[in-house]
Enzyme design. Structure first.
Site, PDB file in Angstrom:
ATOM      1  N   ASP A   1       0.846  -1.189   0.000  1.00  0.00           N
ATOM      2  CA  ASP A   1       0.000   0.000   0.000  1.00  0.00           C
ATOM      3  C   ASP A   1       0.887   1.246   0.000  1.00  0.00           C
ATOM      4  O   ASP A   1       2.113   1.140  -0.045  1.00  0.00           O
ATOM      5  CB  ASP A   1      -0.921  -0.039   1.220  1.00  0.00           C
ATOM      6  CG  ASP A   1      -2.278   0.590   0.957  1.00  0.00           C
ATOM      7  OD1 ASP A   1      -2.356   1.498   0.107  1.00  0.00           O
ATOM      8  OD2 ASP A   1      -3.257   0.182   1.609  1.00  0.00           O
TER       9      ASP A   1
ATOM     10  N   ASP B   1     -10.469   2.525  -2.857  1.00  0.00           N
ATOM     11  CA  ASP B   1     -10.927   1.240  -2.327  1.00  0.00           C
ATOM     12  C   ASP B   1     -12.415   1.039  -2.602  1.00  0.00           C
ATOM     13  O   ASP B   1     -13.222   1.978  -2.505  1.00  0.00           O
ATOM     14  CB  ASP B   1     -10.734   1.183  -0.811  1.00  0.00           C
ATOM     15  CG  ASP B   1      -9.280   1.042  -0.405  1.00  0.00           C
ATOM     16  OD1 ASP B   1      -8.413   0.960  -1.294  1.00  0.00           O
ATOM     17  OD2 ASP B   1      -9.015   1.029   0.814  1.00  0.00           O
TER      18      ASP B   1
END
Length: 415
Positions: free
Chosen positions: A158, A219
């Protein structure tokens, strides 16, 4: 300004062969990932069955095998954020939380491998993960070696708590460290999404050279609006990364939320179909222990999965919009997938379009036939000049595979 996408297509088509060739992700990866359904629940006393723990991942590995998911291609069990201790040890190493992972990460990997599956893990390019756990900045080589020692098969990096301007060098460095371990570790990158958010130009050639799969956008959330927002972003912007998608390199629109709280059965079929059309990774984030039969059936549909896993690895495109119905087309190995997607919410809609409008190669084929991949309905020989009817439910899809067909014996051809 319209020349820009065309120039990008030409440029990236020329460099596709230079994508990451580590032998992994020759088709879009399939598996299960914890984040969307289980988030960062670490309270195992009050939530023993849904907290981030070895018990959760072992349970999901069991379900993948026993309920038929492994048999159709789902093979990764992926840990997301919140698995580690809040600090590194005295030697600078990452370690799993001992209370929630008492057997250790190597033992968990061994368990997953014993099932014929693979284990993925999560980390972050920055100083801390998105949930505040230790990141890999200044520890990338150490972390790569740690993951290899444990037997990790996929690493998602990430990009929280980091400088996105350094990602063009930072992510390739992590790829080199992973390769240096001599263990096959699929590399999942969030790099393009963070550059997008900061308005930084994204070099998709470099992304494809260093990442097996990559995130471009936000997301996914457990909502139909989130699914359609992602579909729209992919449809509008695929010109920038579509030409570098192929075996070894795939764009990741994020998790399948089929079987969670928000999607109807119709909407779930749409997400599954569109993810297959986009050559996207099929990474479920749901509770496989409690999923109901209608959603399990969607996730196990072999015909739709075959579209997803087509060996050419070409990303499908939205090629036409008629009122509220979108038409997507994806070239497959010896056939073509066509998806009719009704964006309306009121009533079923019918479209009548020529095979040429569907972007089928009508000038190169004697004819076509088609099969509906959800219902099994078959349409026999259609001449290249034919039109095709599809009636699509609100929020729903009709997903068809078109194949080449010859003029049946006994039928006359009139020019």
């Amino acid at each position: 300004m319209m020349l820009l996408p065309l120039l990008l297509v030409s440029f990236y088509s020329a460099v596709l062969v230079n994508g990451l060739q580590n032998g992994l992700a020759r088709t879009p990866p399939m598996g299960w990932l914890s984040w969307q359904r289980f988030r960062c629940q670490t309270d195992c006393e009050n939530y023993p069955d849904t907290c981030i723990s070895e018990k959760l991942y072992m349970s999901m590995a069991d379900r993948l095998v026993e309920d038929g998911y492994k048999d159709v291609g789902y093979e990764y069990v992926n840990i997301d954020d919140c698995w580690s201790n809040m600090t590194r040890d005295a030697d600078g190493n990452l370690n799993p939380n001992a209370k929630r992972f008492p057997s250790g990460m190597k033992a968990l990997a061994d368990y997953v491998h014993s099932k014929g599956l693979k284990l993925g893990i999560y980390g972050d390019y920055g100083t801390k993960t998105c949930a505040g756990y230790p990141g890999s900045l200044n520890y990338m080589e150490k972390d790569a070696n740690r993951f290899a020692e444990w037997g990790i098969d996929m690493f998602k990096m990430d990009g929280c708590n980091s400088d996105a301007a350094t990602m063009k060098t930072g992510y390739p460095l992590m790829r080199k460290y992973l390769e240096a371990t001599n263990r096959s570790i699929l590399f999942s990158c969030s790099w393009p999404d963070y550059e997008r958010a900061q308005g930084i130009w994204i070099d998709y050639r470099s992304v494809a050279e260093n990442c097996n799969i990559w995130r471009n956008f936000v997301d996914i959330q457990d909502s139909w609006d989130s699914v359609t927002d992602i579909i729209d972003y992919q449809a509008i912007n695929e010109v920038f990364w579509g030409p570098v998608v192929g075996p070894g390199n795939f764009s990741d629109p994020d998790m399948l939320i089929i079987g969670d709280y928000s999607l109807s059965e119709t909407q779930a079929k749409s997400q599954m179909a569109l993810w297959a059309m986009m050559a996207a990774p099929l990474l479920m984030s749901n509770d496989l222990r409690t999923i109901t039969p209608e959603f399990r059936k969607i996730l196990l549909n072999k015909e739709v999965i075959a579209v997803s896993q087509d060996p050419l690895g070409i990303m499908g495109k939205r090629v036409l919009k008629i009122s509220k119905v979108e038409i997507w087309m994806r070239q497959l190995n010896g056939s073509w997938a066509v998806c009719f997607f009704n964006r309306g919410t009121g009533i079923p809609l019918t479209v009548n379009v020529s095979l040429r409008e569907l972007k089928l190669p009508v000038d190169k084929q004697e004819g076509f036939d088609a099969v509906n991949l959800y219902t099994g309905e078959y349409v026999g020989y259609m001449a290249p000049s034919a039109k095709f009817n599809a009636t699509v439910d609100p929020n729903g899809v009709e997903l068809w595979r078109f194949g080449p067909a010859e003029l049946p014996l006994g039928r006359l051809r009139f020019n």
